[in-house]
Design a protein around this motif. Structure first.
Motif, PDB file in Angstrom:
ATOM      1  N   ASN A  39      37.075 -50.622 -77.842  1.00  0.00           N
ATOM      2  CA  ASN A  39      37.447 -52.034 -77.764  1.00  0.00           C
ATOM      3  C   ASN A  39      36.617 -52.891 -78.715  1.00  0.00           C
ATOM      4  N   LEU A  40      35.317 -52.642 -78.748  1.00  0.00           N
ATOM      5  CA  LEU A  40      34.448 -53.430 -79.621  1.00  0.00           C
ATOM      6  C   LEU A  40      34.720 -53.127 -81.087  1.00  0.00           C
ATOM      7  N   TYR A  41      35.094 -51.890 -81.383  1.00  0.00           N
ATOM      8  CA  TYR A  41      35.403 -51.545 -82.775  1.00  0.00           C
ATOM      9  C   TYR A  41      36.683 -52.246 -83.226  1.00  0.00           C
ATOM     10  N   ARG A  42      37.717 -52.232 -82.367  1.00  0.00           N
ATOM     11  CA  ARG A  42      38.976 -52.896 -82.742  1.00  0.00           C
ATOM     12  C   ARG A  42      38.756 -54.376 -83.007  1.00  0.00           C
ATOM     13  N   LEU A  43      37.884 -54.998 -82.236  1.00  0.00           N
ATOM     14  CA  LEU A  43      37.607 -56.425 -82.397  1.00  0.00           C
ATOM     15  C   LEU A  43      36.659 -56.713 -83.556  1.00  0.00           C
ATOM     16  N   GLY A  44      36.099 -55.675 -84.139  1.00  0.00           N
ATOM     17  CA  GLY A  44      35.202 -55.848 -85.280  1.00  0.00           C
ATOM     18  C   GLY A  44      33.766 -56.132 -84.911  1.00  0.00           C
ATOM     19  N   HIS A  45      33.409 -55.953 -83.629  1.00  0.00           N
ATOM     20  CA  HIS A  45      32.069 -56.357 -83.196  1.00  0.00           C
ATOM     21  C   HIS A  45      31.001 -55.305 -83.478  1.00  0.00           C
ATOM     22  N   ILE A  46      31.377 -54.042 -83.456  1.00  0.00           N
ATOM     23  CA  ILE A  46      30.407 -53.001 -83.827  1.00  0.00           C
ATOM     24  C   ILE A  46      30.020 -53.161 -85.283  1.00  0.00           C
ATOM     25  N   GLN A  47      31.022 -53.441 -86.115  1.00  0.00           N
ATOM     26  CA  GLN A  47      30.753 -53.669 -87.530  1.00  0.00           C
ATOM     27  C   GLN A  47      29.936 -54.944 -87.737  1.00  0.00           C
ATOM     28  N   ARG A  48      30.208 -55.947 -86.926  1.00  0.00           N
ATOM     29  CA  ARG A  48      29.574 -57.263 -87.086  1.00  0.00           C
ATOM     30  C   ARG A  48      28.102 -57.224 -86.670  1.00  0.00           C
ATOM     31  N   LEU A  49      27.797 -56.595 -85.548  1.00  0.00           N
ATOM     32  CA  LEU A  49      26.415 -56.609 -85.048  1.00  0.00           C
ATOM     33  C   LEU A  49      25.566 -55.486 -85.618  1.00  0.00           C
ATOM     34  N   GLY A  50      26.194 -54.368 -85.945  1.00  0.00           N
ATOM     35  CA  GLY A  50      25.427 -53.255 -86.509  1.00  0.00           C
ATOM     36  C   GLY A  50      24.329 -52.794 -85.571  1.00  0.00           C
ATOM     37  N   GLU A  51      23.098 -52.762 -86.064  1.00  0.00           N
ATOM     38  CA  GLU A  51      21.975 -52.252 -85.274  1.00  0.00           C
ATOM     39  C   GLU A  51      21.545 -53.198 -84.166  1.00  0.00           C
ATOM     40  N   ARG A  52      22.120 -54.378 -84.123  1.00  0.00           N
ATOM     41  CA  ARG A  52      21.791 -55.294 -83.016  1.00  0.00           C
ATOM     42  C   ARG A  52      22.553 -54.955 -81.740  1.00  0.00           C
ATOM     43  N   LEU A  53      23.535 -54.048 -81.820  1.00  0.00           N
ATOM     44  CA  LEU A  53      24.344 -53.671 -80.663  1.00  0.00           C
ATOM     45  C   LEU A  53      23.975 -52.272 -80.202  1.00  0.00           C
ATOM     46  N   HIS A  54      23.731 -52.136 -78.894  1.00  0.00           N
ATOM     47  CA  HIS A  54      23.342 -50.849 -78.309  1.00  0.00           C
ATOM     48  C   HIS A  54      24.239 -50.573 -77.103  1.00  0.00           C
ATOM     49  N   ILE A  55      25.024 -49.502 -77.153  1.00  0.00           N
ATOM     50  CA  ILE A  55      25.881 -49.097 -76.039  1.00  0.00           C
ATOM     51  C   ILE A  55      25.264 -47.849 -75.430  1.00  0.00           C
ATOM     52  N   LEU A  56      24.783 -47.960 -74.203  1.00  0.00           N
ATOM     53  CA  LEU A  56      23.982 -46.896 -73.592  1.00  0.00           C
ATOM     54  C   LEU A  56      24.643 -46.371 -72.322  1.00  0.00           C
ATOM     55  N   ASN A  57      24.592 -45.051 -72.164  1.00  0.00           N
ATOM     56  CA  ASN A  57      25.110 -44.408 -70.964  1.00  0.00           C
ATOM     57  C   ASN A  57      23.959 -44.199 -69.974  1.00  0.00           C
ATOM     58  N   VAL A  58      23.670 -45.247 -69.203  1.00  0.00           N
ATOM     59  CA  VAL A  58      22.563 -45.219 -68.241  1.00  0.00           C
ATOM     60  C   VAL A  58      22.990 -45.961 -66.980  1.00  0.00           C
ATOM     61  N   ASP A  59      22.219 -45.750 -65.907  1.00  0.00           N
ATOM     62  CA  ASP A  59      22.494 -46.370 -64.608  1.00  0.00           C
ATOM     63  C   ASP A  59      21.712 -47.670 -64.496  1.00  0.00           C
ATOM     64  N   ALA A  60      22.431 -48.779 -64.335  1.00  0.00           N
ATOM     65  CA  ALA A  60      21.772 -50.092 -64.262  1.00  0.00           C
ATOM     66  C   ALA A  60      20.938 -50.263 -63.011  1.00  0.00           C
ATOM     67  N   GLY A  61      21.104 -49.380 -62.029  1.00  0.00           N
ATOM     68  CA  GLY A  61      20.354 -49.513 -60.783  1.00  0.00           C
ATOM     69  C   GLY A  61      19.108 -48.674 -60.688  1.00  0.00           C
ATOM     70  N   LEU A  62      18.737 -47.991 -61.766  1.00  0.00           N
ATOM     71  CA  LEU A  62      17.547 -47.141 -61.752  1.00  0.00           C
ATOM     72  C   LEU A  62      16.421 -47.788 -62.543  1.00  0.00           C
ATOM     73  N   GLN A  63      15.220 -47.755 -61.994  1.00  0.00           N
ATOM     74  CA  GLN A  63      14.077 -48.394 -62.637  1.00  0.00           C
ATOM     75  C   GLN A  63      13.776 -47.780 -63.994  1.00  0.00           C
ATOM     76  N   GLU A  64      13.923 -46.431 -64.099  1.00  0.00           N
ATOM     77  CA  GLU A  64      13.572 -45.772 -65.356  1.00  0.00           C
ATOM     78  C   GLU A  64      14.515 -46.161 -66.507  1.00  0.00           C
ATOM     79  N   THR A  65      15.670 -46.690 -66.186  1.00  0.00           N
ATOM     80  CA  THR A  65      16.595 -47.142 -67.226  1.00  0.00           C
ATOM     81  C   THR A  65      15.936 -48.159 -68.148  1.00  0.00           C
TER      82      THR A  65
END
Length: 450
Positions: free
Chosen positions: A300-326
């Motif tokens: 979705n973000l690629y189609r909208l051009g946002h991955i290209q726009r933000l580059g290294e400022r964008l981080h998509i992570l596969n982690v659990d938002a409810g865990l402290q170690e995240t």
């Protein structure tokens, strides 16, 4: 890969394509097997090439789910005993026939003959006579005119949800229940980084697509349409997002240079809206614990051009938002959007199967999950930062009760009001279904002092 899987799954439908048989099969999968309409409907759509047939399937399956208690009441009055095992699907077929007669105003002859034929397609020819008799008796006995006694069935809600909504909203339970049965409108969020709102409106006008414009970036279409055929779909000129969900990016108030967290971000609709609201943000972390949903976020973000726009400022992570170690390796955040897992009771008009998949016991478990994630994301918020708590629920225990308890137990948290009538005892903005044509949603904004 997803399309190949779709066709592979579709081969599990053993009967030949027939509209009413396919509708009954879909309902059986949803109501008896606990599967989602999001998974099931594409499997029946792929069997029908005409747009009008797909529209009929959508209207019928979703329509039956919306008024299921009414149809079940009629079915019990007409059926001498429940059907079992492989014959159970015929109960769902009968409800398709009843729905046609009562809500689609299909002629008696067409409703009966096509539904009887579907019983044969579903390999239950011995029940075709019973199907014929039930549908004709429904008309003969004029059940549609007889009152339904059970209060929850009168408004087509499961009993547990009716009780909870009656307790929370005693003065407008009927209005809320009716809104849950309405068809949801189709909202677009125009990607103003690619096209101006007014210019996109003119493009729709040129194609004869009726719509309403709501600045700064919203459009409501007058009718449903194939979104892939709308102007600038491939170019990322817009995304589909209900107006209630669009409020998140505005309420978060992201500023240039901010480090932002979108917790429970998939499939990325609100992530994209944040970028479109403030493309000069410092860094944006979108996290979710489901790899397949994170893939959708990237797409979705690629189609909208946002991955290209933000580059290294964008981080998509596969982690659990409810865990402290995240958060051990992540920075402190100036702004956090927590779109918490919830009952989704605010979007039932859009996904009517939610009514029949959710149970009362689910709510307590969801409340605990919300508390866990809220506690961990709060620790990741920098002093002076803002956390926006959001759900697509209309149940107070997930919303205002949750935020009130959090404020009482965290002395570094204060309410940053969205509306003038908010108090610490009744915090947040509760949007009810169909209010300003929006889905049901809840928002509460919290400020961290130290």
């Amino acid at each position: 890969m997803a399309r190949l899987q779709l066709h592979d799954d579709a081969t599990f439908i053993k009967h030949k394509p027939q509209l009413r048989a396919d509708a009954a099969w879909a309902l059986y999968q949803v109501l008896e097997q606990g599967r989602s309409t999001r998974d099931i409907m594409p499997m029946v759509f792929v069997r029908h090439h005409l747009a009008k047939d797909r529209a009929w399937l959508q209207e019928t399956v979703f329509g039956v789910l919306r008024v299921l208690p009414t149809l079940q009441t009629w079915l019990r009055a007409l059926l001498s005993a429940p059907l079992k095992k492989q014959q159970k699907i015929i109960e769902h077929l009968i409800m398709v026939g009843l729905f046609q007669q009562a809500y689609m105003r299909t002629s008696l002859h067409a409703a009966v003959s096509e539904t009887v034929e579907a019983s044969k397609v579903l390999k239950q020819p011995q029940l075709s006579g019973m199907v014929n008799a039930i549908l004709r008796n429904f008309e003969r006995e004029k059940l549609i005119d007889k009152p339904i006694e059970a209060p929850h069935a009168q408004v087509n809600l499961p009993k547990w949800l009716y009780k909870q909504l009656l307790h929370a909203y005693p003065d407008n339970i009927d209005e809320i229940a009716k809104a849950m049965q309405d068809k949801a409108p189709l909202w677009l969020r125009v990607n103003v980084l690619k096209v101006e709102l007014e210019h996109y409106s003119k493009m729709l006008d040129e194609q004869g697509i009726g719509h309403q414009v709501i600045p700064p970036r919203s459009i409501q279409l007058d009718t449903y349409t194939d979104i892939t055929l709308l102007p600038l779909f491939d170019e990322g000129g817009f995304a589909v997002q209900d107006m209630a969900a669009q409020q998140a990016a505005n309420l978060l108030q992201v500023s240039a240079g901010d480090t932002v967290l979108d917790a429970c971000a998939a499939p990325g609709g609100k992530t994209a809206a944040i970028i479109e609201t403030c493309p000069s943000l410092g860094a944006l972390y979108a996290i979710d614990n489901a790899p397949s949903r994170n893939t959708r976020t990237e797409e979705n973000l690629y189609r909208l051009g946002h991955i290209q726009r933000l580059g290294e400022r964008l981080h998509i992570l596969n982690v659990d938002a409810g865990l402290q170690e995240t958060y051990d390796e992540l920075p402190k955040f100036n702004k956090i959007l927590l779109d918490a897992p919830c009952s989704a009771t605010g979007v039932i008009r859009r996904h009517p199967d939610i009514k029949w998949h959710r149970k009362a016991a689910d709510i307590d478990a969801l409340v605990l999950t919300q508390q866990r994630i809220l506690a961990q994301t709060w620790k990741a918020l920098a002093p002076g930062g803002i956390l926006l708590y959001a759900t697509c629920s209309i149940l107070p225990q997930e919303n205002s009760d949750q935020v009130r308890e959090f404020l009482q137990t965290h002395d570094d948290a204060s309410l940053h009001p969205i509306r003038d009538d908010e108090t610490v005892d009744k915090p947040g903005w509760q949007i009810l279904p169909s209010e300003a044509n929006m889905d049901g949603f809840f928002y509460a904004r919290l400020l961290k002092s130290h």
